[in-house]
Design an enzyme around this catalytic site. Structure first.
Site, mmCIF file in Angstrom:
data_model
loop_
_atom_site.group_PDB
_atom_site.id
_atom_site.type_symbol
_atom_site.label_atom_id
_atom_site.label_comp_id
_atom_site.label_asym_id
_atom_site.label_seq_id
_atom_site.Cartn_x
_atom_site.Cartn_y
_atom_site.Cartn_z
ATOM 1 N N PRO A 47 0.815 -1.218 0.000
ATOM 2 C CA PRO A 47 0.000 0.000 0.000
ATOM 3 C C PRO A 47 0.851 1.273 0.000
ATOM 4 O O PRO A 47 1.658 1.461 0.892
ATOM 5 C CB PRO A 47 -0.776 -0.116 1.305
ATOM 6 C CG PRO A 47 0.127 -0.899 2.207
ATOM 7 C CD PRO A 47 0.890 -1.850 1.321
ATOM 8 N N ASP A 86 -2.002 2.907 2.424
ATOM 9 C CA ASP A 86 -1.397 3.107 3.727
ATOM 10 C C ASP A 86 -1.910 4.455 4.220
ATOM 11 O O ASP A 86 -1.775 5.460 3.535
ATOM 12 C CB ASP A 86 0.126 3.155 3.559
ATOM 13 C CG ASP A 86 0.846 2.604 4.767
ATOM 14 O OD1 ASP A 86 0.185 2.387 5.798
ATOM 15 O OD2 ASP A 86 2.058 2.391 4.670
ATOM 16 N N TRP A 542 4.478 0.771 9.778
ATOM 17 C CA TRP A 542 5.042 -0.350 9.018
ATOM 18 C C TRP A 542 4.488 -1.681 9.506
ATOM 19 O O TRP A 542 4.508 -2.665 8.782
ATOM 20 C CB TRP A 542 6.570 -0.350 9.121
ATOM 21 C CG TRP A 542 7.171 0.848 8.466
ATOM 22 C CD1 TRP A 542 7.521 2.021 9.068
ATOM 23 C CD2 TRP A 542 7.446 1.017 7.075
ATOM 24 N NE1 TRP A 542 8.007 2.888 8.129
ATOM 25 C CE2 TRP A 542 7.982 2.311 6.906
ATOM 26 C CE3 TRP A 542 7.299 0.192 5.950
ATOM 27 C CZ2 TRP A 542 8.368 2.799 5.668
ATOM 28 C CZ3 TRP A 542 7.696 0.683 4.720
ATOM 29 C CH2 TRP A 542 8.223 1.978 4.591
ATOM 30 N N GLN A 579 12.660 -0.967 0.276
ATOM 31 C CA GLN A 579 11.704 -1.722 1.084
ATOM 32 C C GLN A 579 12.306 -2.975 1.715
ATOM 33 O O GLN A 579 11.620 -3.670 2.455
ATOM 34 C CB GLN A 579 10.476 -2.101 0.253
ATOM 35 C CG GLN A 579 9.690 -0.906 -0.260
ATOM 36 C CD GLN A 579 9.133 -0.040 0.853
ATOM 37 O OE1 GLN A 579 8.851 -0.508 1.945
ATOM 38 N NE2 GLN A 579 9.007 1.250 0.589
ATOM 39 N N TRP A 583 8.809 -2.512 3.879
ATOM 40 C CA TRP A 583 7.692 -3.434 3.733
ATOM 41 C C TRP A 583 8.122 -4.883 3.571
ATOM 42 O O TRP A 583 7.511 -5.787 4.131
ATOM 43 C CB TRP A 583 6.843 -2.988 2.542
ATOM 44 C CG TRP A 583 5.516 -3.656 2.449
ATOM 45 C CD1 TRP A 583 4.538 -3.675 3.391
ATOM 46 C CD2 TRP A 583 5.026 -4.412 1.336
ATOM 47 N NE1 TRP A 583 3.462 -4.391 2.927
ATOM 48 C CE2 TRP A 583 3.724 -4.844 1.674
ATOM 49 C CE3 TRP A 583 5.551 -4.734 0.085
ATOM 50 C CZ2 TRP A 583 2.945 -5.596 0.798
ATOM 51 C CZ3 TRP A 583 4.767 -5.479 -0.793
ATOM 52 C CH2 TRP A 583 3.482 -5.910 -0.433
ATOM 53 N N LYS A 616 19.644 11.867 -6.826
ATOM 54 C CA LYS A 616 18.351 11.574 -6.237
ATOM 55 C C LYS A 616 17.350 12.667 -6.626
ATOM 56 O O LYS A 616 17.695 13.847 -6.645
ATOM 57 C CB LYS A 616 18.515 11.578 -4.712
ATOM 58 C CG LYS A 616 17.763 10.481 -4.013
ATOM 59 C CD LYS A 616 18.276 10.375 -2.594
ATOM 60 C CE LYS A 616 17.171 9.894 -1.667
ATOM 61 N NZ LYS A 616 17.635 9.755 -0.293
ATOM 62 N N LYS A 619 12.333 17.552 -4.437
ATOM 63 C CA LYS A 619 11.682 18.821 -4.731
ATOM 64 C C LYS A 619 12.674 19.973 -4.638
ATOM 65 O O LYS A 619 12.643 20.895 -5.439
ATOM 66 C CB LYS A 619 10.531 19.048 -3.751
ATOM 67 C CG LYS A 619 9.238 18.425 -4.276
ATOM 68 C CD LYS A 619 8.073 18.706 -3.342
ATOM 69 C CE LYS A 619 6.937 17.739 -3.658
ATOM 70 N NZ LYS A 619 6.112 17.459 -2.492
#
Ligand SMILES: [Zn+2]
Ligand SMILES: [Zn+2]
Length: 1004
Positions: A47, A86, A542, A579, A583, A616, A619
């Site tokens: 999610p 999530d 998590w 992850q 996750w 990377k 913003k």
């Protein structure tokens, strides 16, 4: 008739039409339902948070999920799959805090938890529309309507059930320990969250002098100091011991004013000018020596406690002394071999504190501000650093101050430097099942494979208990109740269980399991009868997402057969490599803790998406790629194909828009051109495909491409079966290249010629079969172009065929059609042809100029036979009249031939061209000009024309010698010498030094 297909296509626009078709005909739902009763393929959706716009990396993950699942559906599996969101945790809370202009928890409390959580709830799906829109647009097929949400009561109840199971097994405990703590968010983080936030940072690197008060084996004629090194000066007021390595050798160094003590091996690295070693002794000799506190806590209004059972408060003491202890973690690689210990702010310090019963001094609150009445009290720790050093300098205790660049953990959500802080936190004792965690990982297939015992395996090997409580508001409440009188704890595993407790009260309709409502629910203590109230914490989000295998189905309150009916574990999951500590880990940990089973069998672990320069995306850098911008320009298929084929799945993607353009040009446009070519000619000849099996390929060329096609089916099938869409996709790309650049090019005349014989029909049937099969092979990768081709090629001629390519079965390779020898031979022919082109280019002879002969040298007799068998293809491709073979090229080189060699293969051509071939070359040039003119004039491919020409005698001779050829190639009814009439399209050219004016006019 097929729907006409132009060679140019607006992919984004075409895709939008296909989306409508899928929607109208409910293709996704039907693709799932038509496989009911078939073997299941279980897919879990990880999610995402829907409280921000989806980014390009979300597209990556979603299409990798999609390609494997679509493939399995076509292979006949039943794959129901729902989306998930999530919804809890810090990311949501932080956004609301920002909106409300809050800087900490006090303001939330003042504002009211109920109102605060209500705003969190509203914000969770702020971008849901955007997510759904993008999900549909990129053709990620997942049921969005039945999506699970981690904040629903049902979901929370399943999570409670899981926690209660662990509670009953004794795997949940509350520990007073040093945990990574975010001072801004006011909560602990788990080790996997810490792992998400390491960054480079500049910190102080300082050498501090601890003044020895009492030591038997050290000199006493001048002051003696223990030299220690630290990068966190703010922890120095909390110092209550220094540690040495008992077995290491320490040096006593003397200057005119004082003595310094440090590890011998590090003296040189530290560099002590003006000091010389006067004595050496073992670390164990230093143990027990006493020194003066840098800052006596009693002078600054902070508490001093002793690290025994109850942490008893210690009385004020003006002459407080701390001592030297020995530990086994003292580094002799960096620093001074003497380690400053602040048990409140370091994990190992804390452990040593318990063992040695050291003093425990907190000088900082949970917001990271210095308490007490130090000159730097009230400052945030990082701001206090220089002030602490200034105070030490005043006292003559600062030996040296520098800065160091090192990696330091920051809060993954709010970017605040984390503090290691001793406090009470709830833990899951994952270390109790560490061996199981490792063993269950053995059963998982990782793609790429190195993650298994690398990044993921190492993570499991170094497992520490999961600090899973959060001192926050918007999350699944920790289902633990505590007696307000006797301190008895109980874990609760469900709503009914709670309601059935004696004296249960506080229930309010409608049920909301979040704070503050859940905090009102109380019952009677079974031990003393007093009120049991829930503890204040919520849990790590998590844990929520890691519990999705059961919680998405409200197990065990509903779907109680979940674990045995084939819906657990997952056959496949996919997310990005970060992850492994998020996750992937939480799924694995929860599943191992609850059932001692792996949670997923196969996992594609995707590389991160960086910008074109390898930086990377962020913003602040302004280099974030907006998915819609790419999709609207190039279409989803191009983006999907780029992600599937540009690099292997585990590698980093350096996202570059120009690469998407290149993919579109190189692959999609080539494919589309072949498709458009086929449809155009098939319509002219009113071709209808013969049922498969009713014909056999006659020519070597047809046999070859059908062999390659069946090999391709086998390769793509095995690539996808083995979770390698990259390899499978690249095979398709290779095939399309050969289909276009060899098969179609070599077959052009077969489609072009006017008589409709068996050879022409075979060519049509062969190309048709290739294109329909390609549509099916491409369906999991580029679902739009696959559908467009399928709808036109199959839908228009086979009324009984499945209504969409996504309802069709995956192609099955006919191994009997695979001819490895023919494939090798054709590749040899291609290689020789490309050497021939290189020889022409070196000799400065155009491809269109026919030559008498090329002479070839090959490595083996078998190769010569192969080329002889493929002579017709070779002659045409090389534009020569004959093929000759030699054993040696040296003779020819002497005679002035141009020779090009590669490996054991060579091709030679003569630069001498006989006049009749020169004339034929001019005829070919004329044909090419006329064909270009036909297109420029806007004529249809099948239009018949009249061609007029005017030139010198040489041109007139060529026109008459090659009249039939020119007429046939250009569909000219007549070749008329003289000025073109009005209404003709006219151009003048210079060919081999001869002027020619050409005019073309369409015949009505
Ligand atoms: Zn934070
Ligand atoms: Zn009690």
């Amino acid at each position: 008739m097929f729907k006409p297909v132009g060679s140019r296509v607006d992919f984004p626009k075409a895709e939008e039409k296909i989306l409508e078709l899928w929607k109208d005909k409910k293709i996704f739902g039907r693709s799932v339902e038509q496989r009911q009763g078939k073997p299941r393929f279980v897919f879990y959706e990880g999610p995402p948070f829907a409280n921000g716009n989806p980014g390009i990396h979300h597209v990556l993950a979603r299409i990798f999920k999609d390609v494997i699942v679509r493939y399995r559906v076509m292979k006949g599996f039943y794959v129901p799959r729902i989306a998930g969101w999530d919804t809890h945790g810090l990311p949501v809370e932080l956004e609301i805090e920002r909106e409300l202009g809050f800087s900490g928890k006090e303001q939330i409390e003042q504002y009211g938890v109920e109102r605060f959580n209500e705003r969190c709830r509203e914000s969770v799906f702020r971008y849901l529309k955007e997510w759904n829109k993008l999900t549909e647009r990129i053709a990620y097929w997942v049921d969005l309507e039945k999506a699970y949400m981690t904040m629903s009561n049902d979901y929370i109840e399943s999570v409670w059930w899981a926690i209660k199971r662990l509670w009953d097994k004794g795997l949940i405990y509350q520990g007073y320990r040093v945990t990574p703590h975010c001072p801004r968010c006011g909560t602990s983080l788990s080790s996997h969250e810490v792992a998400l936030g390491y960054e480079d940072a500049d910190d102080p690197s300082v050498y501090i002098k601890f003044k020895v008060a009492k030591a038997s084996k050290l000199p006493s004629d001048k002051p003696v100091y223990l030299l220690a090194w630290t990068t966190t000066p703010w922890t120095l007021p909390g110092n209550t011991a220094v540690a040495v390595a008992a077995d290491a050798e320490y040096a006593v160094l003397e200057s005119k004013d004082d003595y310094l003590v440090m590890a011998s091996t590090l003296v040189e690295a530290v560099g002590l000018e003006g000091y010389k070693v006067v004595k050496r002794l073992k670390g164990s000799v230093l143990v027990g020596a006493e020194y003066e506190p840098l800052f006596n806590p009693h002078d600054f209004g902070v508490e001093r406690r002793r690290m025994t059972e109850e942490l008893p408060l210690q009385k004020a003491n003006k002459d407080l002394r701390y001592r030297v202890i020995a530990t086994d973690f003292v580094s002799l690689e960096e620093g001074t071999g003497i380690v400053h210990m602040a048990p409140a702010y370091g994990e190992v310090d804390y452990e040593a504190g318990l063992t040695e019963k050291l003093d425990f001094v907190h000088t900082v609150d949970l917001r990271g501000n210095v308490i007490g009445n130090y000159p730097f009290s009230g400052k945030f720790v990082k701001d206090a650093d220089p002030m602490v050093l200034k105070e030490l300098e005043k006292k003559g205790l600062l030996f040296r101050s520098e800065t160091i660049r090192h990696t330091y953990p920051f809060c993954w959500r709010c970017d605040t430097p984390l503090l290691y802080y001793a406090k009470q936190t709830w833990y899951i004792r994952t270390t109790a099942v560490k061996e199981d965690l490792i063993a269950r990982n053995d059963e998982i297939n990782w793609y790429p494979e190195h993650i298994k015992y690398g990044r993921f395996g190492n993570w499991l090997e170094n497992n520490i208990d999961w600090a899973f409580s959060r001192e926050r508001y918007w999350g699944t409440p920790l289902p633990v109740w505590k007696c307000q009188s006797c301190g008895h704890y109980e874990g609760i595993g469900g709503i009914k269980e709670l309601q059935d407790k004696p004296g249960f009260s506080g229930f309010k309709e409608p049920l909301d399991l979040h704070r503050p409502f859940v905090d009102e629910l109380t019952f009677d203590c079974p031990k003393c009868g007093a009120k049991m109230q829930r503890v204040a914490e919520v849990i790590d989000c998590w844990f929520d997402s890691g519990a999705m295998p059961i919680a998405q189905h409200h197990y065990p309150f509903e779907n109680d057969t979940l674990l045995t009916d084939g819906r657990f574990p997952a056959d496949y999951i996919s997310e990005a490599v970060d992850q492994t500590r998020g996750w992937f880990y939480s799924l694995h940990a929860i599943s191992t803790l609850l059932f001692n089973k792996p949670c997923y069998r196969n996992v594609i672990c995707l590389g991160l998406v960086l910008d074109a320069k390898g930086e990377k995306m962020s913003k602040t850098r302004g280099n974030v790629v907006e998915p819609w911008a790419v999709i609207n320009k190039y279409g989803v298929d191009a983006l999907r194909w780029y992600f599937f084929t540009s690099t292997a799945a585990g590698n980093v993607y350096r996202f570059d828009e120009s690469m998407v353009v290149e993919v579109s040009r190189r692959f999609l446009s080539t494919l589309w051109n072949v498709y458009s070519f086929f449809v155009t000619y098939a319509n002219i000849d009113k071709f209808t495909p013969t049922k498969v099996g009713a014909k056999s390929e006659t020519s070597e060329l047809d046999k070859w491409i059908i062999s390659e096609l069946n090999q391709l089916i086998a390769d793509v099938d095995s690539g996808l079966e083995n979770y390698n869409p990259t390899e499978a996709g690249r095979k398709i790309e290779g095939f399309v290249d050969e289909l276009s650049n060899w098969y179609v090019r070599r077959s052009r005349r077969r489609f072009w010629k006017s008589e409709s014989d068996a050879d022409k029909l075979a060519a049509y049937n062969t190309l048709y079969q290739c294109l329909v099969t390609l549509a099916k092979l491409l369906a999991p990768f580029t679902p739009f172009v696959a559908e467009a081709m399928y709808q036109n090629l199959v839908g228009s001629v086979e009324p009984d065929a499945p209504e969409s390519v996504h309802l069709a079965d995956f192609p099955v390779a006919d191994k009997t059609k695979i001819d490895k020898t023919l494939a090798d031979d054709t590749h040899l022919a291609m290689k020789i042809s490309s050497l021939g082109r290189a020889a022409r280019s070196q000799a400065g002879i155009k491809v269109r100029q026919p030559l008498a002969k090329v002479i070839v040298k090959v490595e083996a007799k078998r190769e010569r036979e192969a080329l002889e068998r493929l002579t017709p293809q070779m002659l045409e491709e090389l534009n020569v009249k004959g093929l000759g073979f030699v054993e040696e090229m040296a003779e020819l080189e002497k005679k002035g031939y141009v020779v090009i060699s590669e490996g054991g293969h060579s091709v030679a051509i003569s630069k001498e061209i006989p006049p009749e071939l020169l004339a034929e070359g001019v005829a070919r040039e004329i044909v090419r000009r006329l064909q270009t003119m036909r297109r420029s004039a806007g004529f249809d491919i099948a239009d018949h024309i009249v061609t007029c020409y005017r030139g010198d005698d040489y041109i007139n001779q060529v026109m008459s010698d090659f009249a039939d050829y020119i007429k046939q190639e250009t569909l000219s009814k007549e070749l008329v010498e003289g000025a073109p009439g009005t209404g003709a399209f006219t151009e003048s050219h210079k060919l081999s030094g001869h002027e020619i004016t050409l005019g073309v006019r369409r015949l009505d």
